[in-house]
Design an enzyme around this catalytic site. Sequence first.
Site, mmCIF file in Angstrom:
data_model
loop_
_atom_site.group_PDB
_atom_site.id
_atom_site.type_symbol
_atom_site.label_atom_id
_atom_site.label_comp_id
_atom_site.label_asym_id
_atom_site.label_seq_id
_atom_site.Cartn_x
_atom_site.Cartn_y
_atom_site.Cartn_z
ATOM 1 N N SER A 212 0.841 -1.196 0.000
ATOM 2 C CA SER A 212 0.000 0.000 0.000
ATOM 3 C C SER A 212 0.880 1.251 0.000
ATOM 4 O O SER A 212 2.093 1.175 0.187
ATOM 5 C CB SER A 212 -0.885 0.022 1.241
ATOM 6 O OG SER A 212 -0.075 0.256 2.385
ATOM 7 N N LYS A 213 0.218 2.362 -0.202
ATOM 8 C CA LYS A 213 0.911 3.644 -0.196
ATOM 9 C C LYS A 213 1.606 3.854 1.159
ATOM 10 O O LYS A 213 2.708 4.380 1.233
ATOM 11 C CB LYS A 213 -0.136 4.735 -0.439
ATOM 12 C CG LYS A 213 0.448 6.077 -0.716
ATOM 13 C CD LYS A 213 -0.614 7.077 -1.113
ATOM 14 C CE LYS A 213 -0.143 8.470 -0.740
ATOM 15 N NZ LYS A 213 -1.181 9.422 -0.544
ATOM 16 N N ARG A 214 0.932 3.403 2.203
ATOM 17 C CA ARG A 214 1.493 3.577 3.559
ATOM 18 C C ARG A 214 2.800 2.811 3.739
ATOM 19 O O ARG A 214 3.691 3.254 4.450
ATOM 20 C CB ARG A 214 0.474 3.152 4.618
ATOM 21 C CG ARG A 214 -0.626 4.150 4.787
ATOM 22 C CD ARG A 214 -1.059 4.381 6.238
ATOM 23 N NE ARG A 214 -0.162 3.903 7.262
ATOM 24 C CZ ARG A 214 -0.496 3.029 8.201
ATOM 25 N NH1 ARG A 214 -1.706 2.519 8.215
ATOM 26 N NH2 ARG A 214 0.364 2.687 9.128
ATOM 27 N N GLY B 287 5.027 2.369 1.554
ATOM 28 C CA GLY B 287 6.052 3.206 0.944
ATOM 29 C C GLY B 287 6.440 4.345 1.874
ATOM 30 O O GLY B 287 7.628 4.637 2.059
ATOM 31 N N GLU B 288 5.429 4.968 2.482
ATOM 32 C CA GLU B 288 5.712 6.087 3.380
ATOM 33 C C GLU B 288 6.528 5.620 4.587
ATOM 34 O O GLU B 288 7.478 6.276 5.002
ATOM 35 C CB GLU B 288 4.393 6.724 3.842
ATOM 36 C CG GLU B 288 3.775 7.604 2.775
ATOM 37 C CD GLU B 288 2.268 7.808 2.945
ATOM 38 O OE1 GLU B 288 1.684 8.439 2.061
ATOM 39 O OE2 GLU B 288 1.697 7.319 3.955
#
Length: 498
Positions: A262-264, A266-267
Amino acid sequence: MSQKVRVRFAPSPTGPLHIGGLRTALFNYLFAKKNGGDFILRIEDTDQNRFVDGAEQYIIEALNWCGISFDEGPDKEGAVGSYRQSERKDLYKNYALELIEKGKAYYAFDTAETLDYHRKDHESKGKTFIYNWHNRLKLTNSLSLSKKQVADKLNAGEPYVIRFKSPENEEIHLNDIIRGQISIDSSTLDDKVLFKSDGMPTYHLANIVDDHLMKITHVIRGEEWLPSLALHNLLYNAFGWDTPEFAHLPLIMKPVGKGKLSKRDGEKGGFPVFPLTWNQSEGYREAGFFPEAVVNFLALLGWNPGTEQEIFSLEELVNTFSLERVNKSGARFDPEKNNWYNQQWLQKKSNDDLAALFASDLEKRNISSTKEYTTQVVSLIKERATFAKDFWELGDYFFQAPQSYNEKAVKKQWKEGTPKIMAAIVEVLQNITDFDSPIIEEAVKGWIAEQELSFGKVMPPLRLVLVGDMKGPHIFDIMHLIGKKESVNRIETAIAQL
Ligand code: GLU
Protein backbone atom coordinates in the site's frame (compact mmCIF):
# COMPACT_ATOMS: atom_id res chain seq x y z
CA MET A 1 -5.20 -17.98 -39.71
CA SER A 2 -5.42 -17.52 -35.99
CA GLN A 3 -6.82 -14.32 -34.58
CA LYS A 4 -4.47 -11.41 -33.92
CA VAL A 5 -3.68 -11.03 -30.22
CA ARG A 6 -5.20 -7.87 -28.77
CA VAL A 7 -4.90 -6.93 -25.12
CA ARG A 8 -5.80 -3.84 -23.19
CA PHE A 9 -4.80 -2.01 -20.07
CA ALA A 10 -7.95 -0.44 -18.69
CA PRO A 11 -7.21 1.83 -15.75
CA SER A 12 -9.75 4.06 -14.09
CA PRO A 13 -8.42 7.60 -13.78
CA THR A 14 -9.09 7.80 -10.06
CA GLY A 15 -5.59 8.85 -9.03
CA PRO A 16 -1.96 8.09 -9.81
CA LEU A 17 -1.07 4.77 -11.30
CA HIS A 18 0.08 2.44 -8.54
CA ILE A 19 3.17 0.37 -9.23
CA GLY A 20 0.88 -2.71 -9.40
CA GLY A 21 -1.14 -1.06 -12.16
CA LEU A 22 2.06 -0.34 -14.03
CA ARG A 23 3.01 -4.01 -13.77
CA THR A 24 -0.38 -4.97 -15.21
CA ALA A 25 0.27 -2.63 -18.13
CA LEU A 26 3.75 -4.08 -18.58
CA PHE A 27 2.57 -7.69 -18.63
CA ASN A 28 -0.11 -6.81 -21.15
CA TYR A 29 2.47 -5.05 -23.29
CA LEU A 30 4.95 -7.93 -23.07
CA PHE A 31 2.31 -10.49 -23.95
CA ALA A 32 1.09 -8.44 -26.90
CA LYS A 33 4.55 -7.80 -28.31
CA LYS A 34 5.70 -11.36 -27.75
CA ASN A 35 2.75 -12.53 -29.79
CA GLY A 36 2.91 -9.87 -32.47
CA GLY A 37 -0.29 -8.35 -31.17
CA ASP A 38 -1.73 -4.96 -30.21
CA PHE A 39 -1.59 -3.27 -26.86
CA ILE A 40 -4.50 -0.95 -26.21
CA LEU A 41 -4.95 1.69 -23.54
CA ARG A 42 -8.57 2.24 -22.52
CA ILE A 43 -9.54 4.79 -19.93
CA GLU A 44 -12.43 3.51 -17.81
CA ASP A 45 -13.90 6.76 -16.60
CA THR A 46 -17.59 5.98 -16.26
CA ASP A 47 -17.60 6.63 -12.54
CA GLN A 48 -17.72 10.40 -12.52
CA ASN A 49 -17.63 10.55 -8.72
CA ARG A 50 -14.21 9.02 -8.60
CA PHE A 51 -12.75 10.91 -11.53
CA VAL A 52 -9.52 12.70 -10.68
CA ASP A 53 -8.20 15.52 -12.80
CA GLY A 54 -4.79 14.82 -14.29
CA ALA A 55 -4.91 11.08 -13.67
CA GLU A 56 -5.22 10.16 -17.34
CA GLN A 57 -2.22 12.31 -18.30
CA TYR A 58 -0.33 10.77 -15.40
CA ILE A 59 -1.04 7.25 -16.63
CA ILE A 60 0.10 8.08 -20.15
CA GLU A 61 3.22 9.84 -18.95
CA ALA A 62 4.12 6.89 -16.73
CA LEU A 63 3.71 4.42 -19.59
CA ASN A 64 5.78 6.63 -21.89
CA TRP A 65 8.50 6.98 -19.31
CA CYS A 66 8.78 3.19 -19.10
CA GLY A 67 8.74 2.74 -22.85
CA ILE A 68 5.47 0.82 -22.69
CA SER A 69 3.94 2.28 -25.80
CA PHE A 70 0.36 1.58 -26.76
CA ASP A 71 -0.81 0.92 -30.29
CA GLU A 72 -4.25 2.39 -29.75
CA GLY A 73 -5.51 4.65 -27.01
CA PRO A 74 -6.59 8.19 -26.17
CA ASP A 75 -5.29 10.55 -28.83
CA LYS A 76 -3.97 7.57 -30.75
CA GLU A 77 -7.18 6.50 -32.36
CA GLY A 78 -7.47 3.12 -33.99
CA ALA A 79 -10.45 1.56 -35.70
CA VAL A 80 -12.42 0.88 -32.53
CA GLY A 81 -12.23 4.21 -30.63
CA SER A 82 -12.94 6.24 -28.68
CA TYR A 83 -10.66 4.88 -26.01
CA ARG A 84 -12.26 6.83 -23.20
CA GLN A 85 -15.44 5.22 -21.92
CA SER A 86 -17.00 8.57 -21.09
CA GLU A 87 -16.86 9.33 -24.81
CA ARG A 88 -18.58 6.04 -25.62
CA LYS A 89 -21.32 6.40 -23.09
CA ASP A 90 -24.16 6.49 -25.61
CA LEU A 91 -23.50 3.02 -26.86
CA TYR A 92 -23.83 1.07 -23.61
CA LYS A 93 -27.52 1.51 -22.93
CA ASN A 94 -28.58 -0.42 -26.00
CA TYR A 95 -26.55 -3.38 -24.85
CA ALA A 96 -28.23 -3.30 -21.46
CA LEU A 97 -31.61 -3.15 -23.22
CA GLU A 98 -30.58 -6.04 -25.44
CA LEU A 99 -30.06 -8.15 -22.35
CA ILE A 100 -33.47 -7.19 -21.00
CA GLU A 101 -34.94 -8.21 -24.33
CA LYS A 102 -33.23 -11.56 -24.05
CA GLY A 103 -34.51 -12.08 -20.52
CA LYS A 104 -30.98 -11.86 -19.13
CA ALA A 105 -31.41 -8.57 -17.32
CA TYR A 106 -34.19 -6.53 -15.78
CA TYR A 107 -35.21 -3.05 -14.64
CA ALA A 108 -35.06 -2.49 -10.91
CA PHE A 109 -36.81 0.46 -9.30
CA ASP A 110 -35.91 -0.11 -5.66
CA THR A 111 -34.93 3.10 -3.95
CA ALA A 112 -31.69 3.50 -2.06
CA GLU A 113 -33.75 3.67 1.16
CA THR A 114 -35.49 0.34 0.50
CA LEU A 115 -32.21 -1.40 -0.25
CA ASP A 116 -30.66 0.13 2.81
CA TYR A 117 -33.57 -1.07 4.91
CA HIS A 118 -33.12 -4.65 3.66
CA ARG A 119 -29.40 -4.52 4.23
CA LYS A 120 -29.78 -3.36 7.82
CA ASP A 121 -32.61 -5.76 8.48
CA HIS A 122 -30.48 -8.68 7.30
CA GLU A 123 -27.53 -7.47 9.29
CA SER A 124 -29.54 -7.35 12.48
CA LYS A 125 -30.35 -11.01 11.91
CA GLY A 126 -26.72 -11.86 11.23
CA LYS A 127 -27.33 -12.34 7.52
CA THR A 128 -26.12 -10.61 4.38
CA PHE A 129 -28.55 -9.13 1.92
CA ILE A 130 -27.86 -10.23 -1.63
CA TYR A 131 -30.06 -9.01 -4.45
CA ASN A 132 -30.51 -12.19 -6.51
CA TRP A 133 -32.79 -15.15 -7.34
CA HIS A 134 -33.38 -15.64 -3.66
CA ASN A 135 -35.41 -12.47 -3.15
CA ARG A 136 -35.72 -10.62 -6.44
CA LEU A 137 -39.37 -11.49 -6.86
CA LYS A 138 -40.10 -9.72 -3.58
CA LEU A 139 -38.40 -6.52 -4.72
CA THR A 140 -39.52 -3.80 -7.10
CA ASN A 141 -38.37 -4.78 -10.57
CA SER A 142 -39.56 -5.86 -13.98
CA LEU A 143 -39.56 -9.50 -12.87
CA SER A 144 -41.96 -8.90 -10.01
CA LEU A 145 -44.10 -6.17 -11.58
CA SER A 146 -46.54 -6.48 -14.46
CA LYS A 147 -45.60 -5.21 -17.92
CA LYS A 148 -47.97 -2.31 -17.48
CA GLN A 149 -46.57 -1.33 -14.09
CA VAL A 150 -43.09 -1.30 -15.56
CA ALA A 151 -44.19 0.76 -18.58
CA ASP A 152 -45.93 3.26 -16.28
CA LYS A 153 -42.88 3.67 -14.13
CA LEU A 154 -40.64 4.15 -17.13
CA ASN A 155 -43.06 6.65 -18.68
CA ALA A 156 -43.25 8.54 -15.43
CA GLY A 157 -39.49 8.88 -15.51
CA GLU A 158 -38.93 6.96 -12.29
CA PRO A 159 -35.27 6.30 -11.67
CA TYR A 160 -34.16 2.74 -12.36
CA VAL A 161 -31.10 0.60 -12.73
CA ILE A 162 -30.67 -2.41 -14.97
CA ARG A 163 -29.53 -5.55 -13.18
CA PHE A 164 -28.11 -8.75 -14.53
CA LYS A 165 -30.28 -11.78 -13.85
CA SER A 166 -27.75 -14.26 -12.55
CA PRO A 167 -28.77 -17.89 -12.88
CA GLU A 168 -30.13 -19.59 -9.83
CA ASN A 169 -28.48 -22.92 -9.86
CA GLU A 170 -25.68 -23.35 -12.27
CA GLU A 171 -22.15 -24.58 -11.90
CA ILE A 172 -20.02 -22.05 -13.78
CA HIS A 173 -16.74 -23.37 -15.16
CA LEU A 174 -14.08 -20.78 -15.63
CA ASN A 175 -10.59 -20.97 -16.95
CA ASP A 176 -7.70 -18.74 -16.03
CA ILE A 177 -4.36 -19.06 -17.82
CA ILE A 178 -2.47 -18.61 -14.56
CA ARG A 179 -4.82 -20.28 -12.13
CA GLY A 180 -6.30 -23.04 -14.21
CA GLN A 181 -9.87 -24.30 -13.78
CA ILE A 182 -12.16 -22.57 -11.33
CA SER A 183 -15.76 -23.56 -10.53
CA ILE A 184 -18.33 -21.19 -9.09
CA ASP A 185 -21.83 -21.91 -7.87
CA SER A 186 -24.02 -19.29 -9.54
CA SER A 187 -26.44 -19.17 -6.63
CA THR A 188 -23.84 -17.22 -4.64
CA LEU A 189 -23.73 -14.38 -7.18
CA ASP A 190 -25.71 -11.20 -6.80
CA ASP A 191 -27.61 -9.52 -9.60
CA LYS A 192 -25.02 -6.86 -10.34
CA VAL A 193 -26.10 -3.48 -11.60
CA LEU A 194 -25.12 -3.10 -15.26
CA PHE A 195 -26.59 0.29 -15.93
CA LYS A 196 -27.00 3.07 -13.40
CA SER A 197 -29.74 5.58 -12.81
CA ASP A 198 -27.38 8.38 -13.91
CA GLY A 199 -27.41 6.95 -17.44
CA MET A 200 -23.93 5.51 -17.18
CA PRO A 201 -22.94 1.86 -17.47
CA THR A 202 -21.19 0.21 -14.54
CA TYR A 203 -17.69 -1.12 -14.87
CA HIS A 204 -18.98 -4.64 -15.59
CA LEU A 205 -21.13 -3.74 -18.56
CA ALA A 206 -18.79 -1.19 -20.10
CA ASN A 207 -15.82 -3.47 -19.65
CA ILE A 208 -17.43 -6.45 -21.39
CA VAL A 209 -18.97 -4.41 -24.17
CA ASP A 210 -15.69 -2.66 -24.88
CA ASP A 211 -13.58 -5.77 -24.70
CA HIS A 212 -15.95 -7.27 -27.25
CA LEU A 213 -16.06 -4.24 -29.53
CA MET A 214 -12.33 -3.73 -29.29
CA LYS A 215 -11.76 -7.37 -30.22
CA ILE A 216 -9.77 -8.13 -27.09
CA THR A 217 -8.49 -11.69 -27.15
CA HIS A 218 -6.85 -11.85 -23.72
CA VAL A 219 -7.81 -10.04 -20.55
CA ILE A 220 -4.77 -9.69 -18.30
CA ARG A 221 -5.50 -7.89 -15.05
CA GLY A 222 -4.95 -7.88 -11.31
CA GLU A 223 -6.14 -10.63 -9.03
CA GLU A 224 -8.63 -8.27 -7.40
CA TRP A 225 -10.83 -8.78 -10.47
CA LEU A 226 -10.99 -12.55 -10.14
CA PRO A 227 -14.29 -12.40 -8.22
CA SER A 228 -15.84 -10.64 -11.23
CA LEU A 229 -14.81 -13.35 -13.63
CA ALA A 230 -17.96 -15.44 -13.19
CA LEU A 231 -20.20 -12.49 -13.93
CA HIS A 232 -18.11 -11.48 -16.93
CA ASN A 233 -18.31 -14.99 -18.27
CA LEU A 234 -22.06 -15.02 -17.85
CA LEU A 235 -22.29 -11.69 -19.62
CA TYR A 236 -20.36 -12.94 -22.65
CA ASN A 237 -22.64 -15.94 -22.82
CA ALA A 238 -25.74 -13.80 -22.39
CA PHE A 239 -24.73 -11.67 -25.36
CA GLY A 240 -23.73 -14.76 -27.30
CA TRP A 241 -20.20 -13.39 -27.78
CA ASP A 242 -16.90 -15.24 -27.80
CA THR A 243 -15.25 -15.04 -24.40
CA PRO A 244 -11.66 -13.81 -24.33
CA GLU A 245 -9.07 -15.72 -22.37
CA PHE A 246 -8.35 -14.49 -18.87
CA ALA A 247 -5.19 -14.20 -16.78
CA HIS A 248 -5.32 -12.75 -13.28
CA LEU A 249 -1.96 -11.53 -12.03
CA PRO A 250 -0.84 -12.20 -8.46
CA LEU A 251 -1.00 -9.40 -5.91
CA ILE A 252 2.08 -7.40 -5.02
CA MET A 253 2.68 -7.93 -1.31
CA LYS A 254 4.17 -5.72 1.42
CA PRO A 255 7.96 -5.99 1.91
CA VAL A 256 7.28 -7.54 5.34
CA GLY A 257 4.20 -9.07 6.90
CA LYS A 258 0.90 -9.92 5.32
CA GLY A 259 -1.27 -8.08 2.86
CA LYS A 260 -0.84 -6.18 -0.32
CA LEU A 261 1.56 -3.33 -0.88
CA SER A 262 0.00 0.00 0.00
CA LYS A 263 0.91 3.64 -0.20
CA ARG A 264 1.49 3.58 3.56
CA ASP A 265 4.14 0.86 3.20
CA GLY A 266 6.05 3.21 0.94
CA GLU A 267 5.71 6.09 3.38
CA LYS A 268 6.85 3.92 6.27
CA GLY A 269 9.72 2.32 4.41
CA GLY A 270 10.82 5.42 2.52
CA PHE A 271 10.38 4.00 -0.97
CA PRO A 272 8.11 5.06 -3.83
CA VAL A 273 4.97 3.13 -4.80
CA PHE A 274 4.16 5.32 -7.80
CA PRO A 275 6.13 5.56 -11.04
CA LEU A 276 6.06 9.37 -11.08
CA THR A 277 5.64 11.90 -8.32
CA TRP A 278 2.02 12.61 -7.42
CA ASN A 279 1.29 15.38 -4.93
CA GLN A 280 3.47 14.66 -1.91
CA SER A 281 4.40 11.13 -2.95
CA GLU A 282 7.74 10.89 -4.68
CA GLY A 283 7.78 8.66 -7.74
CA TYR A 284 10.42 6.25 -8.97
CA ARG A 285 11.42 8.66 -11.69
CA GLU A 286 12.02 11.54 -9.30
CA ALA A 287 13.76 9.27 -6.81
CA GLY A 288 16.40 8.74 -9.46
CA PHE A 289 15.45 5.35 -10.83
CA PHE A 290 16.10 4.53 -14.44
CA PRO A 291 12.97 3.37 -16.27
CA GLU A 292 14.89 0.27 -17.36
CA ALA A 293 15.38 -0.69 -13.72
CA VAL A 294 11.72 -0.15 -12.89
CA VAL A 295 10.60 -2.23 -15.86
CA ASN A 296 13.12 -4.90 -14.88
CA PHE A 297 12.05 -5.23 -11.26
CA LEU A 298 8.37 -5.04 -12.13
CA ALA A 299 8.71 -7.87 -14.63
CA LEU A 300 10.18 -10.11 -11.98
CA LEU A 301 7.38 -9.38 -9.55
CA GLY A 302 5.30 -12.45 -10.13
CA TRP A 303 6.98 -13.67 -13.30
CA ASN A 304 10.19 -15.68 -13.60
CA PRO A 305 12.15 -16.61 -16.69
CA GLY A 306 12.90 -20.11 -15.42
CA THR A 307 16.63 -19.31 -15.50
CA GLU A 308 19.07 -17.49 -13.24
CA GLN A 309 19.00 -14.38 -15.42
CA GLU A 310 17.90 -11.29 -13.53
CA ILE A 311 18.79 -8.37 -15.75
CA PHE A 312 16.43 -7.92 -18.67
CA SER A 313 15.88 -5.07 -21.04
CA LEU A 314 12.36 -4.43 -22.25
CA GLU A 315 13.25 -6.08 -25.52
CA GLU A 316 14.65 -9.16 -23.80
CA LEU A 317 11.51 -9.34 -21.71
CA VAL A 318 9.37 -9.27 -24.82
CA ASN A 319 11.33 -12.22 -26.17
CA THR A 320 11.23 -14.22 -22.95
CA PHE A 321 7.83 -13.45 -21.46
CA SER A 322 5.04 -15.95 -21.14
CA LEU A 323 1.90 -15.99 -19.01
CA GLU A 324 2.61 -19.62 -18.16
CA ARG A 325 5.56 -18.46 -16.09
CA VAL A 326 3.51 -16.05 -13.99
CA ASN A 327 3.09 -17.32 -10.42
CA LYS A 328 -0.22 -17.83 -8.70
CA SER A 329 0.97 -16.64 -5.31
CA GLY A 330 1.57 -13.04 -4.30
CA ALA A 331 4.87 -11.41 -5.20
CA ARG A 332 6.79 -9.78 -2.39
CA PHE A 333 7.91 -6.22 -3.01
CA ASP A 334 11.57 -5.76 -2.12
CA PRO A 335 12.76 -2.12 -2.10
CA GLU A 336 16.38 -3.18 -1.48
CA LYS A 337 16.32 -5.39 -4.51
CA ASN A 338 14.80 -2.57 -6.54
CA ASN A 339 17.81 -0.43 -5.62
CA TRP A 340 20.06 -3.25 -6.71
CA TYR A 341 18.39 -3.28 -10.11
CA ASN A 342 19.03 0.42 -10.43
CA GLN A 343 22.66 -0.04 -9.47
CA GLN A 344 22.98 -2.70 -12.16
CA TRP A 345 21.37 -0.53 -14.79
CA LEU A 346 23.51 2.41 -13.82
CA GLN A 347 26.63 0.34 -14.57
CA LYS A 348 25.26 -0.37 -18.04
CA LYS A 349 24.87 3.32 -18.88
CA SER A 350 27.58 5.04 -20.88
CA ASN A 351 29.91 7.38 -19.02
CA ASP A 352 28.67 10.17 -21.25
CA ASP A 353 25.07 9.63 -20.21
CA LEU A 354 25.99 9.42 -16.57
CA ALA A 355 28.15 12.51 -16.84
CA ALA A 356 25.21 14.42 -18.26
CA LEU A 357 23.16 13.46 -15.20
CA PHE A 358 25.98 14.39 -12.88
CA ALA A 359 26.49 17.67 -14.72
CA SER A 360 23.03 18.92 -13.87
CA ASP A 361 23.63 18.06 -10.23
CA LEU A 362 26.96 19.91 -10.32
CA GLU A 363 25.31 22.89 -11.89
CA LYS A 364 22.80 23.05 -9.04
CA ARG A 365 25.74 23.06 -6.68
CA ASN A 366 27.43 25.87 -8.59
CA ILE A 367 30.38 23.68 -9.46
CA SER A 368 31.87 24.26 -12.87
CA SER A 369 33.44 21.38 -14.71
CA THR A 370 34.09 20.35 -18.25
CA LYS A 371 32.20 17.52 -19.86
CA GLU A 372 35.43 15.63 -20.28
CA TYR A 373 36.44 15.97 -16.67
CA THR A 374 33.02 14.99 -15.34
CA THR A 375 33.02 11.96 -17.63
CA GLN A 376 36.38 10.85 -16.30
CA VAL A 377 35.22 11.29 -12.72
CA VAL A 378 32.09 9.28 -13.41
CA SER A 379 34.09 6.46 -14.91
CA LEU A 380 36.05 6.20 -11.66
CA ILE A 381 33.21 6.39 -9.16
CA LYS A 382 30.16 4.86 -10.85
CA GLU A 383 30.95 1.37 -9.63
CA ARG A 384 29.84 2.31 -6.13
CA ALA A 385 26.80 4.32 -7.18
CA THR A 386 23.20 3.11 -7.01
CA PHE A 387 21.77 6.39 -8.28
CA ALA A 388 23.21 9.27 -10.25
CA LYS A 389 22.47 11.41 -7.21
CA ASP A 390 25.13 9.41 -5.31
CA PHE A 391 27.90 10.80 -7.49
CA TRP A 392 28.45 13.95 -5.49
CA GLU A 393 28.76 12.07 -2.23
CA LEU A 394 31.12 9.60 -3.87
CA GLY A 395 33.24 12.10 -5.72
CA ASP A 396 32.92 15.62 -4.28
CA TYR A 397 36.71 15.73 -3.71
CA PHE A 398 37.28 15.69 -7.46
CA PHE A 399 35.81 19.17 -7.58
CA GLN A 400 36.86 20.75 -4.31
CA ALA A 401 39.54 20.25 -1.69
CA PRO A 402 38.35 18.48 1.47
CA GLN A 403 36.38 20.86 3.66
CA SER A 404 37.21 18.72 6.68
CA TYR A 405 38.90 15.46 7.48
CA ASN A 406 37.21 12.37 8.87
CA GLU A 407 38.12 12.55 12.54
CA LYS A 408 38.34 8.86 13.17
CA ALA A 409 40.61 8.44 10.18
CA VAL A 410 42.80 11.33 11.31
CA LYS A 411 43.26 9.68 14.70
CA LYS A 412 44.18 6.42 13.09
CA GLN A 413 46.31 7.60 10.18
CA TRP A 414 47.92 10.89 11.16
CA LYS A 415 50.92 9.91 13.29
CA GLU A 416 53.88 11.87 14.52
CA GLY A 417 56.05 11.08 11.53
CA THR A 418 53.31 11.60 8.96
CA PRO A 419 53.85 15.31 8.18
CA LYS A 420 57.46 14.59 7.28
CA ILE A 421 56.46 11.74 5.02
CA MET A 422 53.83 13.88 3.34
CA ALA A 423 56.32 16.67 2.80
CA ALA A 424 58.62 14.18 1.10
CA ILE A 425 55.76 12.98 -1.10
CA VAL A 426 55.23 16.57 -2.20
CA GLU A 427 58.82 16.58 -3.40
CA VAL A 428 58.34 13.33 -5.24
CA LEU A 429 55.26 14.71 -6.96
CA GLN A 430 56.99 17.97 -7.88
CA ASN A 431 59.60 15.98 -9.77
CA ILE A 432 57.09 14.23 -12.02
CA THR A 433 56.64 15.91 -15.36
CA ASP A 434 54.12 13.58 -16.94
CA PHE A 435 51.45 13.49 -14.24
CA ASP A 436 49.79 10.23 -15.29
CA SER A 437 48.40 7.65 -12.93
CA PRO A 438 50.91 4.82 -13.61
CA ILE A 439 53.83 7.24 -13.57
CA ILE A 440 52.78 8.76 -10.25
CA GLU A 441 52.25 5.29 -8.89
CA GLU A 442 55.71 4.19 -9.90
CA ALA A 443 57.33 7.29 -8.45
CA VAL A 444 55.51 7.15 -5.11
CA LYS A 445 55.91 3.41 -4.68
CA GLY A 446 59.53 3.62 -5.72
CA TRP A 447 60.15 6.28 -3.11
CA ILE A 448 58.42 4.16 -0.43
CA ALA A 449 60.60 1.19 -1.28
CA GLU A 450 63.72 3.32 -1.26
CA GLN A 451 62.92 4.61 2.20
CA GLU A 452 62.09 1.10 3.33
CA LEU A 453 58.78 2.37 4.66
CA SER A 454 55.58 0.35 4.87
CA PHE A 455 52.74 1.22 2.50
CA GLY A 456 50.49 1.57 5.52
CA LYS A 457 52.46 4.56 6.75
CA VAL A 458 52.11 6.42 3.47
CA MET A 459 49.11 5.45 1.41
CA PRO A 460 46.24 5.79 3.95
CA PRO A 461 47.29 9.27 5.16
CA LEU A 462 47.85 10.30 1.57
CA ARG A 463 44.28 9.29 0.74
CA LEU A 464 43.02 11.06 3.81
CA VAL A 465 44.57 14.39 2.86
CA LEU A 466 43.54 14.22 -0.77
CA VAL A 467 39.98 13.01 -0.22
CA GLY A 468 39.21 14.03 3.35
CA ASP A 469 38.13 10.49 4.06
CA MET A 470 39.21 6.90 3.46
CA LYS A 471 36.89 6.46 0.48
CA GLY A 472 37.40 6.64 -3.25
CA PRO A 473 38.93 4.78 -6.17
CA HIS A 474 42.61 4.16 -6.94
CA ILE A 475 44.48 7.03 -5.32
CA PHE A 476 46.81 7.59 -8.28
CA ASP A 477 43.82 7.95 -10.59
CA ILE A 478 42.51 10.61 -8.25
CA MET A 479 45.81 12.47 -8.27
CA HIS A 480 46.02 12.29 -12.02
CA LEU A 481 42.55 13.77 -12.37
CA ILE A 482 42.83 16.58 -9.86
CA GLY A 483 46.32 17.34 -11.18
CA LYS A 484 49.74 17.96 -9.73
CA LYS A 485 49.14 21.44 -8.39
CA GLU A 486 45.95 20.54 -6.60
CA SER A 487 47.44 17.32 -5.19
CA VAL A 488 50.39 19.25 -3.79
CA ASN A 489 48.12 21.99 -2.40
CA ARG A 490 45.95 19.48 -0.61
CA ILE A 491 48.91 17.75 0.98
CA GLU A 492 50.42 21.05 2.10
CA THR A 493 47.13 22.30 3.52
CA ALA A 494 46.81 19.12 5.53
CA ILE A 495 50.35 19.40 6.86
CA ALA A 496 49.58 22.90 8.03
CA GLN A 497 46.18 22.02 9.53
CA LEU A 498 46.53 18.58 11.06
N1 GLU B 1 -11.03 -0.27 -14.73
C1 GLU B 1 -10.58 -1.45 -14.08
C2 GLU B 1 -9.45 -1.05 -13.15
O1 GLU B 1 -9.41 0.06 -12.77
C3 GLU B 1 -10.16 -2.47 -15.11
C4 GLU B 1 -10.20 -3.88 -14.67
C5 GLU B 1 -10.02 -4.79 -15.86
O2 GLU B 1 -8.90 -4.80 -16.40
O3 GLU B 1 -10.95 -5.45 -16.25
O4 GLU B 1 -8.60 -1.79 -12.77
